[in-house]
Design a protein around this motif. Structure first.
Motif, PDB file in Angstrom:
ATOM      1  N   ARG A   1       8.417 -16.534  -3.806  1.00 52.73           N
ATOM      2  CA  ARG A   1       8.380 -16.691  -2.213  1.00 52.73           C
ATOM      3  C   ARG A   1       8.375 -15.500  -1.490  1.00 52.73           C
ATOM      4  NH1 ARG A   1      13.790 -19.308  -2.100  1.00 52.73           N
ATOM      5  NH2 ARG A   1      14.393 -17.242  -0.877  1.00 52.73           N
ATOM      6  N   PHE A   2       7.707 -15.729  -0.210  1.00 55.78           N
ATOM      7  CA  PHE A   2       7.281 -14.619   0.656  1.00 55.78           C
ATOM      8  C   PHE A   2       8.322 -13.651   0.720  1.00 55.78           C
ATOM      9  CE2 PHE A   2       5.228 -12.664   4.472  1.00 55.78           C
ATOM     10  CZ  PHE A   2       4.347 -12.026   3.608  1.00 55.78           C
ATOM     11  N   ASP A   3       9.688 -14.070   1.190  1.00 57.44           N
ATOM     12  CA  ASP A   3      10.485 -13.003   1.480  1.00 57.44           C
ATOM     13  C   ASP A   3      10.929 -12.207   0.411  1.00 57.44           C
ATOM     14  OD1 ASP A   3      11.408 -15.579   0.623  1.00 57.44           O
ATOM     15  OD2 ASP A   3      13.674 -14.912   0.970  1.00 57.44           O
ATOM     16  N   GLN A   4      11.046 -12.917  -0.921  1.00 57.89           N
ATOM     17  CA  GLN A   4      11.147 -12.184  -2.287  1.00 57.89           C
ATOM     18  C   GLN A   4      10.052 -11.249  -2.597  1.00 57.89           C
ATOM     19  OE1 GLN A   4      11.350 -15.692  -4.669  1.00 57.89           O
ATOM     20  NE2 GLN A   4      13.184 -16.251  -4.121  1.00 57.89           N
ATOM     21  N   LEU A   5       8.832 -11.449  -1.931  1.00 58.12           N
ATOM     22  CA  LEU A   5       7.935 -10.562  -2.461  1.00 58.12           C
ATOM     23  C   LEU A   5       7.891  -9.287  -1.494  1.00 58.12           C
ATOM     24  CD1 LEU A   5       4.290 -10.986  -2.928  1.00 58.12           C
ATOM     25  CD2 LEU A   5       4.685 -10.631  -0.658  1.00 58.12           C
ATOM     26  N   LEU A   6       8.264  -9.512  -0.222  1.00 61.98           N
ATOM     27  CA  LEU A   6       8.500  -8.398   0.397  1.00 61.98           C
ATOM     28  C   LEU A   6       9.625  -7.506   0.137  1.00 61.98           C
ATOM     29  CD1 LEU A   6       7.708  -9.592   3.955  1.00 61.98           C
ATOM     30  CD2 LEU A   6       6.191  -8.420   2.298  1.00 61.98           C
ATOM     31  N   LYS A   7      10.552  -8.275  -0.381  1.00 68.23           N
ATOM     32  CA  LYS A   7      11.916  -7.570  -0.999  1.00 68.23           C
ATOM     33  C   LYS A   7      11.373  -6.781  -2.268  1.00 68.23           C
ATOM     34  CE  LYS A   7      15.952  -9.390  -2.547  1.00 68.23           C
ATOM     35  NZ  LYS A   7      16.944 -10.627  -2.521  1.00 68.23           N
ATOM     36  N   ILE A   8      10.755  -7.345  -3.042  1.00 67.18           N
ATOM     37  CA  ILE A   8      10.381  -6.669  -4.307  1.00 67.18           C
ATOM     38  C   ILE A   8       9.743  -5.125  -3.852  1.00 67.18           C
ATOM     39  CG2 ILE A   8       8.804  -6.482  -6.081  1.00 67.18           C
ATOM     40  CD1 ILE A   8       9.612  -9.286  -6.500  1.00 67.18           C
ATOM     41  N   GLY A   9       8.618  -5.366  -2.806  1.00 63.29           N
ATOM     42  CA  GLY A   9       7.752  -4.407  -2.422  1.00 63.29           C
ATOM     43  C   GLY A   9       8.847  -3.188  -1.744  1.00 63.29           C
ATOM     44  N   TRP A  10       9.537  -3.695  -0.928  1.00 64.51           N
ATOM     45  CA  TRP A  10      10.316  -2.425  -0.043  1.00 64.51           C
ATOM     46  C   TRP A  10      11.446  -1.886  -0.797  1.00 64.51           C
ATOM     47  CZ3 TRP A  10       8.123  -0.095   3.912  1.00 64.51           C
ATOM     48  CH2 TRP A  10       7.206  -0.845   4.461  1.00 64.51           C
ATOM     49  N   LYS A  11      12.421  -2.948  -1.491  1.00 62.21           N
ATOM     50  CA  LYS A  11      13.580  -2.484  -1.994  1.00 62.21           C
ATOM     51  C   LYS A  11      13.464  -2.081  -3.335  1.00 62.21           C
ATOM     52  CE  LYS A  11      16.596  -5.068   0.831  1.00 62.21           C
ATOM     53  NZ  LYS A  11      17.531  -6.263   0.917  1.00 62.21           N
ATOM     54  N   LEU A  12      12.361  -2.322  -4.048  1.00 55.53           N
ATOM     55  CA  LEU A  12      12.213  -1.978  -5.630  1.00 55.53           C
ATOM     56  C   LEU A  12      11.193  -1.242  -5.995  1.00 55.53           C
ATOM     57  CD1 LEU A  12      13.330  -2.779  -8.365  1.00 55.53           C
ATOM     58  CD2 LEU A  12      11.408  -4.173  -8.767  1.00 55.53           C
ATOM     59  N   LEU A  13      10.196  -1.429  -5.318  1.00 58.16           N
ATOM     60  CA  LEU A  13       8.757  -0.269  -5.760  1.00 58.16           C
ATOM     61  C   LEU A  13       9.055   0.704  -5.030  1.00 58.16           C
ATOM     62  CD1 LEU A  13       5.902  -3.059  -5.910  1.00 58.16           C
ATOM     63  CD2 LEU A  13       7.240  -1.765  -7.806  1.00 58.16           C
ATOM     64  N   LEU A  14       9.134   0.848  -3.751  1.00 60.91           N
ATOM     65  CA  LEU A  14       9.292   2.000  -2.867  1.00 60.91           C
ATOM     66  C   LEU A  14      10.467   3.004  -3.228  1.00 60.91           C
ATOM     67  CD1 LEU A  14       7.781   3.288  -0.467  1.00 60.91           C
ATOM     68  CD2 LEU A  14       9.641   2.345   1.003  1.00 60.91           C
ATOM     69  N   PRO A  15      11.539   2.557  -3.531  1.00 58.95           N
ATOM     70  CA  PRO A  15      12.325   3.746  -4.295  1.00 58.95           C
ATOM     71  C   PRO A  15      11.830   4.109  -5.645  1.00 58.95           C
ATOM     72  CG  PRO A  15      13.563   1.762  -3.521  1.00 58.95           C
ATOM     73  CD  PRO A  15      12.373   1.496  -3.432  1.00 58.95           C
ATOM     74  N   LEU A  16      11.198   3.215  -6.343  1.00 60.26           N
ATOM     75  CA  LEU A  16      10.885   3.561  -7.763  1.00 60.26           C
ATOM     76  C   LEU A  16       9.650   4.566  -7.601  1.00 60.26           C
ATOM     77  CD1 LEU A  16      10.668   0.393 -10.018  1.00 60.26           C
ATOM     78  CD2 LEU A  16      11.868   2.558 -10.255  1.00 60.26           C
ATOM     79  N   SER A  17       8.798   4.468  -6.740  1.00 61.20           N
ATOM     80  CA  SER A  17       7.722   5.384  -6.494  1.00 61.20           C
ATOM     81  C   SER A  17       8.220   6.750  -5.962  1.00 61.20           C
ATOM     82  CB  SER A  17       6.507   4.804  -5.555  1.00 61.20           C
ATOM     83  OG  SER A  17       7.023   4.549  -4.272  1.00 61.20           O
TER      84      SER A  17
ATOM     85  N   GLU B   1       0.942  -1.154   0.202  1.00 61.98           N
ATOM     86  CA  GLU B   1      -0.122   0.037   0.112  1.00 61.98           C
ATOM     87  C   GLU B   1       0.762   1.291   0.053  1.00 61.98           C
ATOM     88  OE1 GLU B   1      -2.879  -0.070   3.155  1.00 61.98           O
ATOM     89  OE2 GLU B   1      -4.279  -0.834   1.667  1.00 61.98           O
ATOM     90  N   ILE B   2       2.248   1.099   0.612  1.00 63.25           N
ATOM     91  CA  ILE B   2       2.800   2.415   0.582  1.00 63.25           C
ATOM     92  C   ILE B   2       3.343   2.623  -0.532  1.00 63.25           C
ATOM     93  CG2 ILE B   2       5.074   3.137   1.707  1.00 63.25           C
ATOM     94  CD1 ILE B   2       4.536   1.299   4.072  1.00 63.25           C
ATOM     95  N   PRO B   3       4.053   2.076  -1.523  1.00 68.29           N
ATOM     96  CA  PRO B   3       4.515   2.444  -2.653  1.00 68.29           C
ATOM     97  C   PRO B   3       3.325   2.788  -3.664  1.00 68.29           C
ATOM     98  CG  PRO B   3       4.797   0.090  -2.465  1.00 68.29           C
ATOM     99  CD  PRO B   3       4.573   0.715  -1.262  1.00 68.29           C
ATOM    100  N   MET B   4       2.139   2.186  -3.523  1.00 66.01           N
ATOM    101  CA  MET B   4       0.934   2.447  -4.068  1.00 66.01           C
ATOM    102  C   MET B   4       0.398   4.088  -3.810  1.00 66.01           C
ATOM    103  SD  MET B   4      -2.129   0.113  -4.533  1.00 66.01           S
ATOM    104  CE  MET B   4      -4.006   0.561  -4.241  1.00 66.01           C
TER     105      MET B   4
END
Lengths: 333, 291
Positions: free
Chosen positions: A301-317, A151-154
């Motif tokens: 996998r779940f850790d990969q999912l959270l990694k994508i959210g916090w490390k990729l999408l948040l900086p991108l947004s 929800e944060i990057p969104m």
């Protein structure tokens, strides 16, 4: 006064009815497309081309046994699907389908939709907890962590839309895009569009982020103990949420019911087509993208999912937000 | 197919039966088809485990072609009843059709290898997951593709199959040093291609002649061991005969029986999501272990 209320009730009923029909056929649409992607045919038996399959499924769900597992919290168990469906359905009241076609033209439409999608998480957590099952509980925990992270990057991607528009009213957002010569916020907000697209997949628990219901790990996640019509309600909520997210993408980035002005100047005849057609075309294009992704991508996998959210999408947004701030300050003072 | 292969070889060793060369080739062809079908079945399940449903359907479609081929060659889709002591029960006649389906399956497999080996998400999910080092693999004495994915070049087809024609063609044992789930996927996919290669070579050189011994031998008193490289690994049948027309004792050790305990070396310190994948990666056949 009373007449107004009656008109409003009729409007709500019409929107809800049309929406439910769309949701029923979204399921058919998905099964058919997915079938062809996977070298199958999809539903063919009920009616011509299997067109009555959604109704057959509905009837089946209605007549199934209403099963509440032993040791479950009865009140919360029955309340959870209602909470989820209510939250999703309420979101539709602020979505403008065409110029003026909106149930509640309120000034905080954008926030309202974000709030409703956050509230929906309660239903999922309650469903997982009240089922008294380890798989349901794990699924609910995963789901809540996932939805909160994405929800944060969104939200930040939407913040950039907000900067361009200066209003939280969804109709105003569409009108603001209509003023641009290319008629869409997707340029220059292409990064924001991408972030929102991925987050929408995660928010609606779609593949490749369907971990809360990964059947090989958690049976069916928070849905494990649900059956019959309660399960049907969750299903309804999931597909309606897909419509909400597709509509949000259409309204915030693709110009809603409007066409780019350069196109309408080129072919003035396009102005005769009602806005709702363009809106639905855009929404269904995004729905098709969702289904396409489901057919081509394996689960993370779940850790990969959270990694994508916090490390990729948040900086991108955040990058997107920064770029839009500069563009707004320099080119559109 | 694999259990009868091990069984008839045990009996033939004890009874000193010479199998006609054409029967040897036919046995090898059908047991390699069995390997292709088994590996494809496993690959489909593995795709399902990591949530890649489209690939699951495509792979099982391809497996269906192999099953059709089985029906064409042996007359059955699942329980072939192909082997008999001293030969086989059916001859292959329609070579055209076999070549056609084999080529289709080969094309399919190459595209699957292209999909699976180059997909970023599959790499993320399987590389470095469920590591079984070479030392552990030897300690747990794993067999088949699990052992070969841990860098052990072990294959019964190269060592001890007197009743089959593996020595008549030139082929490679597929070995990978990856030791993880990805390596097991790789080994199995490449083995499919190798099996197709074996079948094609055998079809070329297959001699004419009888397909079975006309007279059943009398089995003397004694003990013998028949081994066959099943799709999951080495399958052992032990026959103890007292000279009568029924076996005195018949002991079977299926490959899953030795592969499953190795999970205790692969599973520690892994996520729940990895656990299903690791268990699937040894291709467990739980019913096979209980004999």
């Amino acid at each position: 006064m009373i007449l107004n209320i009656i008109i409003l009730i009729i409007e709500v009923a019409v929107v809800l009815g049309v929406l439910l029909l769309h949701v029923a056929y979204a399921v058919y649409f998905e099964r058919k497309i997915l079938g062809h992607i996977q070298a199958r045919l999809g539903p063919t038996e009920v009616g011509p081309l299997g067109l009555f399959q959604p109704f057959a499924d509905l009837v089946k769900l209605f007549f199934k046994e209403d099963n509440i597992p032993f040791g479950a919290d009865k009140f919360l168990f029955t309340a959870a699907p209602v909470i989820v469906v209510t939250c999703v359905m309420t979101s539709f009241s602020v979505l403008p389908f065409a110029a003026g076609w909106v149930l509640a033209n309120i000034n905080v439409g954008l926030l309202f939709i974000l709030a409703m999608s956050s509230l929906g998480v309660y239903g999922i957590i309650i469903a997982g907890w009240s089922s008294n099952s380890k798989y349901a509980f794990l699924g609910a925990l995963r789901s809540s962590a996932q939805i909160i992270s994405y929800e944060i990057p969104m939200g930040i991607a939407l913040l950039a839309v907000l900067i361009m528009t200066g209003s939280l009213n969804l109709s105003d957002i569409v009108y603001a895009q209509d003023k641009l010569p290319w008629g869409m916020f997707i340029f220059p907000q292409i990064i924001g569009f991408f972030v929102f697209l991925v987050c929408a997949l995660a928010e609606t628990n779609r593949t490749p982020f369907d971990l809360p219901e990964a059947e090989t790990e958690l049976v069916a996640g928070y849905l494990t103990e649900y059956s019959g019509f309660r399960w049907g309600l969750f299903f309804l909520a999931e597909y309606s949420a897909m419509y909400v997210m597709s509509s949000m993408l259409t309204i915030c980035f693709l110009g809603g019911w409007t066409l780019p002005p350069f196109l309408t100047n080129l072919l003035p005849i396009l102005n005769l087509v009602p806005g709702i057609i363009w809106f639905l075309l855009k929404v269904y294009a995004i729905m098709f993208f969702y289904i396409w992704v489901r057919g081509t991508v394996p689960r993370y996998r779940f850790d990969q999912l959270l990694k994508i959210g916090w490390k990729l999408l948040l900086p991108l947004s955040l990058t997107n937000l920064f770029i839009i701030m500069i563009i707004k300050k320099v080119f559109m003072p | 197919m694999t259990h009868p292969m091990a069984w008839v070889q045990a009996v033939e060793k004890l009874g000193n039966v010479n199998v006609p060369p054409r029967a040897k080739c036919l046995r090898t062809i059908v047991s390699e088809l069995e390997r292709i079908h088994s590996h494809l079945l496993w690959a489909g399940i593995a795709a399902h485990v990591i949530g890649f449903i489209s690939v699951f359907y495509l792979i099982w479609n391809s497996r269906e072609k192999v099953k059709d081929l089985m029906e064409l060659t042996t007359g059955h889709r699942a329980n072939y009843s192909f082997n008999t002591i001293g030969g086989v029960r059916r001859d292959i006649t329609d070579l055209e059709q076999i070549y056609k389906i084999l080529n289709e399956v080969e094309e399919d497999c190459k595209s699957f290898i292209d999909i699976v080996m180059n997909d970023k998400t599959i790499e993320l999910r399987t590389k470095g997951v469920g590591v079984l080092t070479k030392e552990d693999a030897i300690t747990y004495s794993v067999v088949g593709p699990v052992a070969r994915a841990s860098g052990i070049s072990q294959d019964i087809r190269k060592i001890d199959e007197p009743g089959a024609a593996y020595d008549m063609v030139d082929w490679q044992v597929i070995v990978s040093n990856g030791c993880d789930v990805f390596a097991r996927v790789e080994v199995r996919f490449l083995e499919i291609l190798e099996s197709i290669h074996i079948i094609k070579e055998l079809l070329k050189i297959m001699p004419d002649g009888p397909i079975a011994k006309e007279i059943r031998p009398i089995i003397p008193e004694g003990t013998s061991i028949g081994r066959h490289e099943a799709p999951r690994g080495e399958d052992v049948h032990i026959l103890v005969s007292d000279g009568s027309d029924v076996p005195f004792r018949h002991k079977i050790r299926a490959p899953s029986f030795v592969n499953l305990p190795a999970l205790s070396a692969m599973l520690p310190n892994n996520d729940l999501a990895n656990a299903t994948l690791i268990v699937a990666s040894v291709d467990p056949c739980l019913s096979c272990t209980q004999r």
